[in-house]
Design a protein around this motif. Sequence first.
Motif, PDB file in Angstrom:
ATOM      1  N   PHE A 113       0.143   8.082 -21.803  1.00  0.00           N
ATOM      2  CA  PHE A 113       0.686   8.670 -20.572  1.00  0.00           C
ATOM      3  C   PHE A 113       2.132   9.140 -20.750  1.00  0.00           C
ATOM      4  CE2 PHE A 113       1.807   9.095 -16.125  1.00  0.00           C
ATOM      5  CZ  PHE A 113       0.650   9.662 -15.608  1.00  0.00           C
ATOM      6  N   VAL A 114       2.873   8.467 -21.620  1.00  0.00           N
ATOM      7  CA  VAL A 114       4.261   8.872 -21.906  1.00  0.00           C
ATOM      8  C   VAL A 114       4.267  10.322 -22.405  1.00  0.00           C
ATOM      9  CG1 VAL A 114       6.228   8.428 -23.447  1.00  0.00           C
ATOM     10  CG2 VAL A 114       4.958   6.504 -22.440  1.00  0.00           C
ATOM     11  N   TYR A 115       3.316  10.635 -23.299  1.00  0.00           N
ATOM     12  CA  TYR A 115       3.245  12.000 -23.854  1.00  0.00           C
ATOM     13  C   TYR A 115       2.684  12.974 -22.828  1.00  0.00           C
ATOM     14  CZ  TYR A 115       4.450   9.782 -28.164  1.00  0.00           C
ATOM     15  OH  TYR A 115       5.135   9.078 -29.121  1.00  0.00           O
ATOM     16  N   LEU A 116       1.722  12.497 -22.056  1.00  0.00           N
ATOM     17  CA  LEU A 116       1.139  13.353 -21.023  1.00  0.00           C
ATOM     18  C   LEU A 116       2.236  13.792 -20.049  1.00  0.00           C
ATOM     19  CD1 LEU A 116      -1.260  14.656 -19.630  1.00  0.00           C
ATOM     20  CD2 LEU A 116      -1.802  12.480 -18.561  1.00  0.00           C
ATOM     21  N   LYS A 117       3.071  12.840 -19.657  1.00  0.00           N
ATOM     22  CA  LYS A 117       4.141  13.149 -18.695  1.00  0.00           C
ATOM     23  C   LYS A 117       5.141  14.127 -19.312  1.00  0.00           C
ATOM     24  CE  LYS A 117       6.961  10.779 -15.289  1.00  0.00           C
ATOM     25  NZ  LYS A 117       8.354  10.698 -15.677  1.00  0.00           N
ATOM     26  N   ARG A 118       5.461  13.875 -20.573  1.00  0.00           N
ATOM     27  CA  ARG A 118       6.419  14.746 -21.266  1.00  0.00           C
ATOM     28  C   ARG A 118       5.888  16.187 -21.333  1.00  0.00           C
ATOM     29  NH1 ARG A 118       8.026  11.967 -26.721  1.00  0.00           N
ATOM     30  NH2 ARG A 118       8.816  10.348 -25.361  1.00  0.00           N
ATOM     31  N   ASN A 119       4.605  16.319 -21.668  1.00  0.00           N
ATOM     32  CA  ASN A 119       4.019  17.660 -21.789  1.00  0.00           C
ATOM     33  C   ASN A 119       3.878  18.332 -20.422  1.00  0.00           C
ATOM     34  OD1 ASN A 119       3.781  17.707 -24.622  1.00  0.00           O
ATOM     35  ND2 ASN A 119       1.988  16.373 -24.508  1.00  0.00           N
ATOM     36  N   PHE A 120       3.536  17.519 -19.436  1.00  0.00           N
ATOM     37  CA  PHE A 120       3.415  18.019 -18.059  1.00  0.00           C
ATOM     38  C   PHE A 120       4.773  18.577 -17.608  1.00  0.00           C
ATOM     39  CE2 PHE A 120       4.275  16.610 -13.648  1.00  0.00           C
ATOM     40  CZ  PHE A 120       3.370  17.398 -12.957  1.00  0.00           C
ATOM     41  N   GLU A 121       5.836  17.837 -17.902  1.00  0.00           N
ATOM     42  CA  GLU A 121       7.172  18.296 -17.482  1.00  0.00           C
ATOM     43  C   GLU A 121       7.611  19.520 -18.280  1.00  0.00           C
ATOM     44  OE1 GLU A 121       9.301  14.639 -17.848  1.00  0.00           O
ATOM     45  OE2 GLU A 121       8.624  13.955 -15.860  1.00  0.00           O
ATOM     46  N   LYS A 122       7.306  19.516 -19.569  1.00  0.00           N
ATOM     47  CA  LYS A 122       7.720  20.611 -20.432  1.00  0.00           C
ATOM     48  C   LYS A 122       6.999  21.913 -20.069  1.00  0.00           C
ATOM     49  CE  LYS A 122       7.562  21.923 -25.269  1.00  0.00           C
ATOM     50  NZ  LYS A 122       6.243  22.460 -25.573  1.00  0.00           N
TER      51      LYS A 122
END
Length: 278
Positions: free
Chosen positions: A149-158
Amino acid sequence: MTVAELLEKGSSLLSQAHIDNFRNEARWIFESVFDCGREYIVFHFEEETDSVSAAEYIEKVQKRASGIPVQYVIGSWDFYGESFSVGEGVLIPRPETELLVDFALDYLKGKENPVVYDLCAGSGCVGLSVAKNCPDANVILIEKSTDAFVYLKRNFEKIGCKNSKIVCGDVLSGFDAFDFPKPDLILSNPPYIETAYIESLQPEVHHEPVMALDGGENGLVFYEAISKKWAQYGNAVAVECGEGQADSIKSLFSELFADVYSVKDYNGTERVVIGRKG
Ligand code: GLN
């Protein structure tokens, strides 16, 4: 050291470590550390590199030489024309998964504000690519692993798609467990490796999270849950699957959908199974 010398050193360290694609991987790591493209390398071949970045480069090459996947070393990987942040704890996006996005974009053409789910979203490569390329869709991405989820959130924000939403939750609980609108299209590239088979996978894959790979004893646990607890609410379902799994998934889907078929990947393996109404 010059650009050329540093690249040569990187290549030779990777070649000694028996990395097949050693030249390209040495260059990819260089491009990420020096934040440059291939052209920069060509035009600055004989130029001196700064020693801090050169040391960082060698350190990353050594990580790769120790068996860590190049995608984790670099920290990002391209999928459907976008760079996704990845690292230990999230599945690395695979090229064949782009077929799932191809199908989705084609299916969604002309539909008004369709609701799309990406179940077991991982890095978000599937759902975020759909959201980006189909601005009319509302995409809900669900992922259980807090590490992923840490990466999912990062990609979602990016990627910053306002038409997408990320949720930490368990797909196996079913659609009823969430308070969200009914899906038009359900997409998923779930874990699909049979538990007993995981140990025999290539060494690199062992760096990826077991949770993103393990599809239960028969490898089909997520497909069963998707057909029993999700599919009846949707107009169409498309899932990626492993070699030899398509027929079992087709028979699960044919209990719910009139039109069930599969799409082959570039190796001729049935890779995506689709079920759709009428
Ligand atoms: N949907 C993500 C991907 O395709 C993650 C899949 C998974 O964790 N099994 O890469």
